[in-house]
Design a protein around this motif. Structure first.
Motif, PDB file in Angstrom:
ATOM      1  N   TRP A  71      -6.063 -15.506  58.568  1.00  0.00           N
ATOM      2  CA  TRP A  71      -6.618 -15.262  57.807  1.00  0.00           C
ATOM      3  C   TRP A  71      -5.885 -16.009  55.994  1.00  0.00           C
ATOM      4  CZ3 TRP A  71     -10.782 -11.852  57.570  1.00  0.00           C
ATOM      5  CH2 TRP A  71     -11.607 -11.561  58.233  1.00  0.00           C
ATOM      6  N   GLU A  72      -5.667 -16.164  54.858  1.00  0.00           N
ATOM      7  CA  GLU A  72      -5.214 -16.492  54.128  1.00  0.00           C
ATOM      8  C   GLU A  72      -5.473 -15.937  52.615  1.00  0.00           C
ATOM      9  OE1 GLU A  72      -3.683 -20.163  56.199  1.00  0.00           O
ATOM     10  OE2 GLU A  72      -4.949 -20.983  54.394  1.00  0.00           O
ATOM     11  N   VAL A  73      -5.645 -15.879  51.698  1.00  0.00           N
ATOM     12  CA  VAL A  73      -5.573 -15.483  50.447  1.00  0.00           C
ATOM     13  C   VAL A  73      -4.789 -16.988  49.927  1.00  0.00           C
ATOM     14  CG1 VAL A  73      -4.594 -14.062  48.541  1.00  0.00           C
ATOM     15  CG2 VAL A  73      -5.574 -13.030  50.436  1.00  0.00           C
ATOM     16  N   SER A  74      -5.872 -17.421  48.451  1.00  0.00           N
ATOM     17  CA  SER A  74      -5.420 -18.786  47.650  1.00  0.00           C
ATOM     18  C   SER A  74      -5.145 -17.774  46.215  1.00  0.00           C
ATOM     19  CB  SER A  74      -6.610 -19.109  48.000  1.00  0.00           C
ATOM     20  OG  SER A  74      -6.257 -20.347  46.752  1.00  0.00           O
ATOM     21  N   GLU A  75      -4.228 -18.202  45.542  1.00  0.00           N
ATOM     22  CA  GLU A  75      -4.177 -18.158  43.868  1.00  0.00           C
ATOM     23  C   GLU A  75      -5.168 -19.566  43.068  1.00  0.00           C
ATOM     24  OE1 GLU A  75      -0.816 -16.429  42.376  1.00  0.00           O
ATOM     25  OE2 GLU A  75      -0.293 -15.421  44.154  1.00  0.00           O
ATOM     26  N   ARG A  76      -5.099 -20.261  43.944  1.00  0.00           N
ATOM     27  CA  ARG A  76      -5.455 -21.665  44.229  1.00  0.00           C
ATOM     28  C   ARG A  76      -7.077 -21.659  43.577  1.00  0.00           C
ATOM     29  NH1 ARG A  76      -2.045 -25.688  46.930  1.00  0.00           N
ATOM     30  NH2 ARG A  76      -4.240 -25.683  47.648  1.00  0.00           N
ATOM     31  N   THR A  77      -8.202 -21.218  44.184  1.00  0.00           N
ATOM     32  CA  THR A  77      -9.390 -21.348  43.964  1.00  0.00           C
ATOM     33  C   THR A  77      -9.624 -20.866  42.708  1.00  0.00           C
ATOM     34  OG1 THR A  77      -9.512 -21.472  46.596  1.00  0.00           O
ATOM     35  CG2 THR A  77     -11.322 -21.025  45.296  1.00  0.00           C
ATOM     36  N   GLN A  78     -10.787 -21.099  41.935  1.00  0.00           N
ATOM     37  CA  GLN A  78     -11.245 -20.910  40.967  1.00  0.00           C
ATOM     38  C   GLN A  78     -12.354 -20.299  40.622  1.00  0.00           C
ATOM     39  OE1 GLN A  78      -9.605 -21.981  38.317  1.00  0.00           O
ATOM     40  NE2 GLN A  78      -7.782 -22.914  39.523  1.00  0.00           N
ATOM     41  N   ARG A  79     -13.152 -20.504  41.735  1.00  0.00           N
ATOM     42  CA  ARG A  79     -14.697 -20.513  41.268  1.00  0.00           C
ATOM     43  C   ARG A  79     -15.199 -19.721  42.795  1.00  0.00           C
ATOM     44  NH1 ARG A  79     -17.371 -24.518  37.561  1.00  0.00           N
ATOM     45  NH2 ARG A  79     -15.942 -24.359  36.008  1.00  0.00           N
ATOM     46  N   GLN A  80     -14.748 -19.580  43.995  1.00  0.00           N
ATOM     47  CA  GLN A  80     -15.305 -19.231  44.713  1.00  0.00           C
ATOM     48  C   GLN A  80     -14.491 -17.734  45.756  1.00  0.00           C
ATOM     49  OE1 GLN A  80     -16.337 -22.628  47.619  1.00  0.00           O
ATOM     50  NE2 GLN A  80     -14.151 -22.118  48.684  1.00  0.00           N
ATOM     51  N   ALA A  81     -15.223 -16.717  45.900  1.00  0.00           N
ATOM     52  CA  ALA A  81     -14.147 -15.883  46.245  1.00  0.00           C
ATOM     53  C   ALA A  81     -14.198 -15.664  48.076  1.00  0.00           C
ATOM     54  CB  ALA A  81     -15.263 -14.712  45.704  1.00  0.00           C
ATOM     55  N   GLY A  82     -15.033 -16.726  48.818  1.00  0.00           N
ATOM     56  CA  GLY A  82     -14.341 -16.845  50.039  1.00  0.00           C
ATOM     57  C   GLY A  82     -14.595 -18.198  50.590  1.00  0.00           C
ATOM     58  N   VAL A  83     -14.344 -18.555  51.892  1.00  0.00           N
ATOM     59  CA  VAL A  83     -14.905 -19.555  52.123  1.00  0.00           C
ATOM     60  C   VAL A  83     -13.987 -19.726  53.904  1.00  0.00           C
ATOM     61  CG1 VAL A  83     -12.454 -21.350  51.837  1.00  0.00           C
ATOM     62  CG2 VAL A  83     -15.090 -21.987  52.031  1.00  0.00           C
ATOM     63  N   THR A  84     -14.838 -19.945  54.637  1.00  0.00           N
ATOM     64  CA  THR A  84     -14.725 -20.320  56.327  1.00  0.00           C
ATOM     65  C   THR A  84     -14.504 -21.213  56.056  1.00  0.00           C
ATOM     66  OG1 THR A  84     -15.731 -18.449  56.498  1.00  0.00           O
ATOM     67  CG2 THR A  84     -15.599 -18.521  58.530  1.00  0.00           C
ATOM     68  N   GLU A  85     -13.373 -21.341  57.138  1.00  0.00           N
ATOM     69  CA  GLU A  85     -13.573 -23.130  57.729  1.00  0.00           C
ATOM     70  C   GLU A  85     -13.036 -23.192  59.189  1.00  0.00           C
ATOM     71  OE1 GLU A  85      -9.850 -24.463  55.045  1.00  0.00           O
ATOM     72  OE2 GLU A  85     -10.626 -24.528  53.643  1.00  0.00           O
ATOM     73  N   TYR A  86     -13.438 -24.343  59.444  1.00  0.00           N
ATOM     74  CA  TYR A  86     -13.302 -24.612  61.192  1.00  0.00           C
ATOM     75  C   TYR A  86     -13.032 -25.853  61.405  1.00  0.00           C
ATOM     76  CZ  TYR A  86     -15.466 -24.970  65.791  1.00  0.00           C
ATOM     77  OH  TYR A  86     -15.613 -25.761  67.392  1.00  0.00           O
ATOM     78  N   ASP A  87     -12.240 -25.825  62.366  1.00  0.00           N
ATOM     79  CA  ASP A  87     -11.624 -27.213  63.135  1.00  0.00           C
ATOM     80  C   ASP A  87     -11.783 -26.687  64.208  1.00  0.00           C
ATOM     81  OD1 ASP A  87     -10.016 -28.752  63.936  1.00  0.00           O
ATOM     82  OD2 ASP A  87      -8.288 -28.279  62.997  1.00  0.00           O
ATOM     83  N   PRO A  88     -12.762 -28.302  64.582  1.00  0.00           N
ATOM     84  CA  PRO A  88     -13.843 -28.900  65.941  1.00  0.00           C
ATOM     85  C   PRO A  88     -12.547 -28.931  66.475  1.00  0.00           C
ATOM     86  CG  PRO A  88     -13.960 -30.227  63.853  1.00  0.00           C
ATOM     87  CD  PRO A  88     -13.527 -29.093  63.236  1.00  0.00           C
ATOM     88  N   ASP A  89     -11.433 -29.379  66.430  1.00  0.00           N
ATOM     89  CA  ASP A  89     -10.422 -29.657  66.938  1.00  0.00           C
ATOM     90  C   ASP A  89      -9.728 -28.484  68.004  1.00  0.00           C
ATOM     91  OD1 ASP A  89     -11.612 -32.800  66.900  1.00  0.00           O
ATOM     92  OD2 ASP A  89      -9.369 -32.532  65.219  1.00  0.00           O
ATOM     93  N   THR A  90      -9.587 -28.003  67.284  1.00  0.00           N
ATOM     94  CA  THR A  90      -8.851 -26.996  67.906  1.00  0.00           C
ATOM     95  C   THR A  90      -9.345 -25.228  68.121  1.00  0.00           C
ATOM     96  OG1 THR A  90      -8.165 -25.936  66.007  1.00  0.00           O
ATOM     97  CG2 THR A  90      -6.982 -27.400  66.482  1.00  0.00           C
ATOM     98  N   GLU A  91     -10.767 -25.574  67.261  1.00  0.00           N
ATOM     99  CA  GLU A  91     -11.985 -24.276  67.597  1.00  0.00           C
ATOM    100  C   GLU A  91     -11.559 -23.649  66.508  1.00  0.00           C
ATOM    101  OE1 GLU A  91     -13.468 -23.904  70.657  1.00  0.00           O
ATOM    102  OE2 GLU A  91     -14.833 -25.204  71.111  1.00  0.00           O
ATOM    103  N   ALA A  92     -10.076 -23.417  65.413  1.00  0.00           N
ATOM    104  CA  ALA A  92      -9.308 -22.317  64.709  1.00  0.00           C
ATOM    105  C   ALA A  92     -10.419 -21.911  63.988  1.00  0.00           C
ATOM    106  CB  ALA A  92      -8.303 -22.570  64.483  1.00  0.00           C
ATOM    107  N   VAL A  93     -10.570 -20.825  62.925  1.00  0.00           N
ATOM    108  CA  VAL A  93     -11.373 -20.171  62.111  1.00  0.00           C
ATOM    109  C   VAL A  93     -10.613 -19.574  61.134  1.00  0.00           C
ATOM    110  CG1 VAL A  93     -13.151 -19.065  61.367  1.00  0.00           C
ATOM    111  CG2 VAL A  93     -13.105 -20.127  63.509  1.00  0.00           C
ATOM    112  N   THR A  94     -10.990 -20.017  60.139  1.00  0.00           N
ATOM    113  CA  THR A  94      -9.652 -19.345  58.964  1.00  0.00           C
ATOM    114  C   THR A  94     -10.562 -18.601  57.947  1.00  0.00           C
ATOM    115  OG1 THR A  94      -7.317 -21.300  59.782  1.00  0.00           O
ATOM    116  CG2 THR A  94      -7.900 -19.540  57.056  1.00  0.00           C
ATOM    117  N   ILE A  95     -10.344 -17.724  57.639  1.00  0.00           N
ATOM    118  CA  ILE A  95     -10.861 -17.151  56.507  1.00  0.00           C
ATOM    119  C   ILE A  95      -9.755 -17.455  55.228  1.00  0.00           C
ATOM    120  CG2 ILE A  95     -12.490 -14.864  55.126  1.00  0.00           C
ATOM    121  CD1 ILE A  95     -13.667 -14.422  58.769  1.00  0.00           C
TER     122      ILE A  95
END
Length: 159
Positions: A62-86
């Motif tokens: 889980w992370e919080v961004s102060e740089r993102t300009q227009r989206q409230a949230g995003v989910t990212e997936y790393d297929p190599d590690t299967e790590a998911v970050t919101i």
């Protein structure tokens, strides 16, 4: 900023229902990024326990961004590690408030579940199923960051 908690730590926290019931109380509104992450993780754990009981929600970063300009949230997936970050946007939370922002948590949780279940995520059939069940929108509501709003204001006032 990343903060992970174990499932027992998440389970010991207050439920979403408790959070919404006293949302007007001064101590119930997250005032810091760490508090927002705690609330989001608790919310996600509650939703997952009821709707995705096999989904290891405690494995999400889980992370919080102060740089993102227009989206409230995003989910990212790393297929190599299967790590998911919101990742959530602090400015969006401040603009929306917790009750509205909690829908962003649900939205991103569905994407995290899709990655876990199917190794990909989209707004197709499986997302549409959860949209109806969770009363969430297909796309998270956009917001205007303070930087963009200030820039627009300055341009408008000088023209």
């Amino acid at each position: 900023m990343t903060r992970q908690q174990t499932l027992p730590e998440i389970a010991d926290q207050r439920t979403l229902t408790d959070s919404i019931d006293d949302c007007d109380a001064a101590d119930s509104v997250p005032k810091t990024q760490a508090a927002l992450l705690d609330r989001a993780q608790t919310h996600a754990a509650d939703v997952a326990a009821e709707h995705f009981p096999e989904f290891p929600v405690e494995s999400i970063d889980w992370e919080v961004s102060e740089r993102t300009q227009r989206q409230a949230g995003v989910t990212e997936y790393d297929p190599d590690t299967e790590a998911v970050t919101i990742r959530f946007t602090w400015d969006a939370y401040q603009e929306f408030g917790w009750i509205q922002f909690s829908k962003t948590v649900w939205h991103e949780l569905v994407h995290a579940w899709q990655y876990w279940q199917f190794k990909e995520a989209d707004h197709g059939e499986t997302f549409a199923h959860w949209m109806d069940s969770f009363n969430i929108d297909q796309h998270c509501e956009r917001f205007t960051s303070r930087l963009i709003a200030t820039t627009i204001s300055l341009i408008t006032n000088t023209v």
